[in-house]
Scaffold this active site. Structure first.
Site, PDB file in Angstrom:
ATOM      1  N   GLY A 258       0.862  -1.298  -0.210  1.00  0.00           N
ATOM      2  CA  GLY A 258       0.141  -0.003   0.020  1.00  0.00           C
ATOM      3  C   GLY A 258       0.856   1.249   0.037  1.00  0.00           C
ATOM      4  O   GLY A 258       0.630   2.349   0.679  1.00  0.00           O
TER       5      GLY A 258
ATOM      6  N   ASP B 276      -2.247   3.379  19.181  1.00  0.00           N
ATOM      7  CA  ASP B 276      -2.987   3.453  20.323  1.00  0.00           C
ATOM      8  C   ASP B 276      -2.263   3.679  21.581  1.00  0.00           C
ATOM      9  O   ASP B 276      -2.497   4.551  22.399  1.00  0.00           O
ATOM     10  CB  ASP B 276      -3.905   2.094  20.391  1.00  0.00           C
ATOM     11  CG  ASP B 276      -4.549   1.902  19.136  1.00  0.00           C
ATOM     12  OD1 ASP B 276      -5.311   2.736  18.623  1.00  0.00           O
ATOM     13  OD2 ASP B 276      -4.226   0.774  18.715  1.00  0.00           O
TER      14      ASP B 276
ATOM     15  N   HIS C  82      -7.190  -3.908  17.979  1.00  0.00           N
ATOM     16  CA  HIS C  82      -6.985  -2.534  17.523  1.00  0.00           C
ATOM     17  C   HIS C  82      -8.204  -2.061  16.771  1.00  0.00           C
ATOM     18  O   HIS C  82      -8.932  -2.109  15.782  1.00  0.00           O
ATOM     19  CB  HIS C  82      -5.731  -2.477  16.456  1.00  0.00           C
ATOM     20  CG  HIS C  82      -5.833  -1.125  15.664  1.00  0.00           C
ATOM     21  ND1 HIS C  82      -5.479   0.231  16.635  1.00  0.00           N
ATOM     22  CD2 HIS C  82      -6.369  -0.565  14.532  1.00  0.00           C
ATOM     23  CE1 HIS C  82      -5.652   1.213  15.412  1.00  0.00           C
ATOM     24  NE2 HIS C  82      -6.044   0.776  14.217  1.00  0.00           N
TER      25      HIS C  82
HETATM   26  P1  NDP Z   1      -3.933   4.620   4.426  1.00  0.00           P
HETATM   27  O1  NDP Z   1      -2.621   4.577   3.893  1.00  0.00           O
HETATM   28  O2  NDP Z   1      -4.443   5.824   5.128  1.00  0.00           O
HETATM   29  O3  NDP Z   1      -4.253   3.356   5.292  1.00  0.00           O
HETATM   30  C1  NDP Z   1      -3.729   2.215   4.983  1.00  0.00           C
HETATM   31  C2  NDP Z   1      -4.447   1.174   6.085  1.00  0.00           C
HETATM   32  O4  NDP Z   1      -4.027   1.537   7.490  1.00  0.00           O
HETATM   33  C3  NDP Z   1      -5.953   1.194   6.086  1.00  0.00           C
HETATM   34  O5  NDP Z   1      -6.217  -0.324   6.357  1.00  0.00           O
HETATM   35  C4  NDP Z   1      -6.397   1.666   7.124  1.00  0.00           C
HETATM   36  O6  NDP Z   1      -7.285   1.505   8.150  1.00  0.00           O
HETATM   37  C5  NDP Z   1      -5.057   1.436   8.279  1.00  0.00           C
HETATM   38  N1  NDP Z   1      -4.620   2.024   9.427  1.00  0.00           N
HETATM   39  C6  NDP Z   1      -4.356   1.626  10.643  1.00  0.00           C
HETATM   40  N2  NDP Z   1      -3.979   2.366  11.547  1.00  0.00           N
HETATM   41  C7  NDP Z   1      -4.453   3.485  11.107  1.00  0.00           C
HETATM   42  C8  NDP Z   1      -4.792   4.825  11.467  1.00  0.00           C
HETATM   43  N3  NDP Z   1      -4.282   5.166  12.885  1.00  0.00           N
HETATM   44  N4  NDP Z   1      -5.131   5.833  10.767  1.00  0.00           N
HETATM   45  C9  NDP Z   1      -5.310   5.640   9.441  1.00  0.00           C
HETATM   46  N5  NDP Z   1      -5.396   4.370   8.882  1.00  0.00           N
HETATM   47  C10 NDP Z   1      -4.936   3.381   9.709  1.00  0.00           C
HETATM   48  O7  NDP Z   1      -4.939   4.085   3.028  1.00  0.00           O
HETATM   49  P2  NDP Z   1      -5.148   4.676   1.507  1.00  0.00           P
HETATM   50  O8  NDP Z   1      -6.183   4.270   1.015  1.00  0.00           O
HETATM   51  O9  NDP Z   1      -4.247   6.133   1.484  1.00  0.00           O
HETATM   52  O10 NDP Z   1      -3.875   3.609   1.124  1.00  0.00           O
HETATM   53  C11 NDP Z   1      -3.889   2.436   1.114  1.00  0.00           C
HETATM   54  C12 NDP Z   1      -3.186   2.020  -0.090  1.00  0.00           C
HETATM   55  O11 NDP Z   1      -3.023   0.507  -0.067  1.00  0.00           O
HETATM   56  C13 NDP Z   1      -3.694   2.261  -1.616  1.00  0.00           C
HETATM   57  O12 NDP Z   1      -2.672   3.204  -2.384  1.00  0.00           O
HETATM   58  C14 NDP Z   1      -4.082   1.052  -2.038  1.00  0.00           C
HETATM   59  O13 NDP Z   1      -3.901   1.013  -3.548  1.00  0.00           O
HETATM   60  C15 NDP Z   1      -3.320   0.111  -1.535  1.00  0.00           C
HETATM   61  N6  NDP Z   1      -3.513  -1.211  -1.350  1.00  0.00           N
HETATM   62  C16 NDP Z   1      -2.390  -1.926  -1.740  1.00  0.00           C
HETATM   63  C17 NDP Z   1      -2.680  -3.291  -1.671  1.00  0.00           C
HETATM   64  C18 NDP Z   1      -1.338  -4.408  -1.960  1.00  0.00           C
HETATM   65  O14 NDP Z   1      -0.241  -3.681  -2.002  1.00  0.00           O
HETATM   66  N7  NDP Z   1      -1.541  -5.393  -2.496  1.00  0.00           N
HETATM   67  C19 NDP Z   1      -3.730  -4.150  -1.330  1.00  0.00           C
HETATM   68  C20 NDP Z   1      -4.985  -3.274  -0.924  1.00  0.00           C
HETATM   69  C21 NDP Z   1      -4.844  -1.887  -0.808  1.00  0.00           C
HETATM   70  P3  NDP Z   1      -8.783   1.970   7.701  1.00  0.00           P
HETATM   71  O15 NDP Z   1      -9.016   1.791   6.540  1.00  0.00           O
HETATM   72  O16 NDP Z   1      -9.545   1.278   8.856  1.00  0.00           O
HETATM   73  O17 NDP Z   1      -8.574   3.377   7.912  1.00  0.00           O
END
Ligand code: NDP
Length: 327
Positions: free
Chosen positions: A11, A158, A186
């Site tokens: 991600g 947290d 969490h």
């Molecule tokens: P973020 O980078 O903001 O968040 C990523 C993950 O971290 C989410 O599941 C989010 O949970 C979690 N998270 C854990 N703690 C926290 C916190 N304190 N605050 C916010 N988030 C937290 O998400 P984006 O959507 O900006 O980016 C996700 C990326 O992941 C995208 O670029 C997508 O393409 C990619 N992705 C890649 C995959 C892969 O590599 N195979 C698979 C799936 C997605 P929550 O959703 O609960 O906020």
């Protein structure tokens, strides 16, 4: 050693990634060791990720020994010493919990299998993407050759939030706050524990002296901090999540502070009545890449009820992913 530490981030083009990568490359994880970044994204995000890599290049970080990007976990995880699994499928409008679990199940089964096949023998895997505890359980269950204790889920944010709230309440600097614990999942059921925490070496609950504040302000403020940040900032916490991801990985690889402990969600051995096999947050000490659950803490009825409620939620999540055939 001067061999680069190979760190995978999934991600990587997301919000957390945008903060995390620059901290990793600038030496926040391993100050004296070169780092090689292996960045995984889904196909549609690779172009954006190329832009992030251009910015990494433009920082000319002395410690950054190389960057590789791609969408194939078997290529990206090849030989990695540390995998930070940040990318996850967020809950969309109208999405049921089971939809969320299956969408993430697909991601974390595939990544577990790929890590099992190609990661370095000493790999450590930290899951940030939500639902983090259960995603870690899924990855672990799909990586039979990697010892279960190499998987953890992030509750360090947290933990840091709890330290910050307690510091603000007591007027103590954060460096005076020790022995903080987050128990359980969490999620909103997590239990931040002030009964074992200390402020300048004194019991935190006694220093605060206000059970009402602990129950009605402290615990919900820590547990719902994510939502408060979305409300204020217009998007979720990202820099603080990245910072906590680094704190957790750094302490895991290089050791927690002498005389203190940290919170990590790790596979339960049944300690404190947490059902064996659940990935639940505990007070742990770490050294040389290993963690150990702190033993012998007294748990009163108040704490017992909260730990039980959060681990009951984890058991439900485990049952749901078992039914979906993901573990
Ligand atoms: P973020 O980078 O903001 O968040 C990523 C993950 O971290 C989410 O599941 C989010 O949970 C979690 N998270 C854990 N703690 C926290 C916190 N304190 N605050 C916010 N988030 C937290 O998400 P984006 O959507 O900006 O980016 C996700 C990326 O992941 C995208 O670029 C997508 O393409 C990619 N992705 C890649 C995959 C892969 O590599 N195979 C698979 C799936 C997605 P929550 O959703 O609960 O906020």
């Amino acid at each position: 050693s001067s061999a680069p530490l190979k760190v995978a981030v999934t991600g990587a083009a997301g919000q957390i990634g945008y903060s995390l990568l620059f901290r990793l490359a600038s030496g926040a994880l391993a100050a004296d060791r070169p780092i090689e970044l292996r960045l995984l994204e889904i196909e549609p995000a690779l172009k954006a990720l190329e832009g992030v890599v251009m910015e990494l290049d433009d920082c000319a970080f002395p410690q950054l020994a190389g960057v590789e990007i791609g969408s194939d976990p078997e290529k990206i995880f090849d030989g990695v010493n540390l995998a930070l699994l940040v990318g996850a499928r967020p809950r969309g409008p109208g999405m049921e919990r089971s939809d969320l679990l299956s969408a993430n199940g697909a991601i974390f089964t595939a990544q577990g299998k790929a890590l099992n096949a190609v990661a370095a023998d000493d790999v450590r895997i930290g899951v940030t993407g939500n639902p983090a505890n259960t995603n870690a359980l899924i990855a672990k269950s799909n990586a039979p050759d990697i010892p279960a204790e190499r998987f953890s889920a992030l509750t360090r944010l947290d933990h840091n939030r709890a330290i910050s709230q307690l510091a603000a309440k007591t007027g103590a600097p954060v460096t005076d706050i020790t022995h903080m614990t987050i128990w359980g999942n969490h999620s909103a059921t997590q239990y931040p524990d002030l009964f074992h925490a200390e402020v300048g070496g004194r019991n935190a609950a006694e220093v605060v002296g206000d059970q009402e504040w602990i129950e009605s302000t402290f615990i919900p403020t820590v547990a719902k901090r994510g939502a408060a940040i979305i409300e204020a900032r217009g998007s979720s916490s990202a820099a603080s999540a990245a910072s906590a991801t680094i704190d957790a990985a750094r302490d895991w690889l290089f050791g927690s502070a002498e005389g203190d402990w940290v919170s990590m969600a790790v596979v339960s051995d049944g300690s404190y009545g947490v059902p064996e096999g659940l990935v639940s947050s505990f007070p742990v000490t770490t050294s040389n890449g290993d963690w150990e659950i702190v033993q012998g803490l007294e748990i009163d009825d108040f704490s017992r009820a909260r730990i039980d409620a959060s681990t009951a939620e984890l058991a439900e999540e485990r049952d749901a992913v078992t039914e979906l055939g993901l573990i």
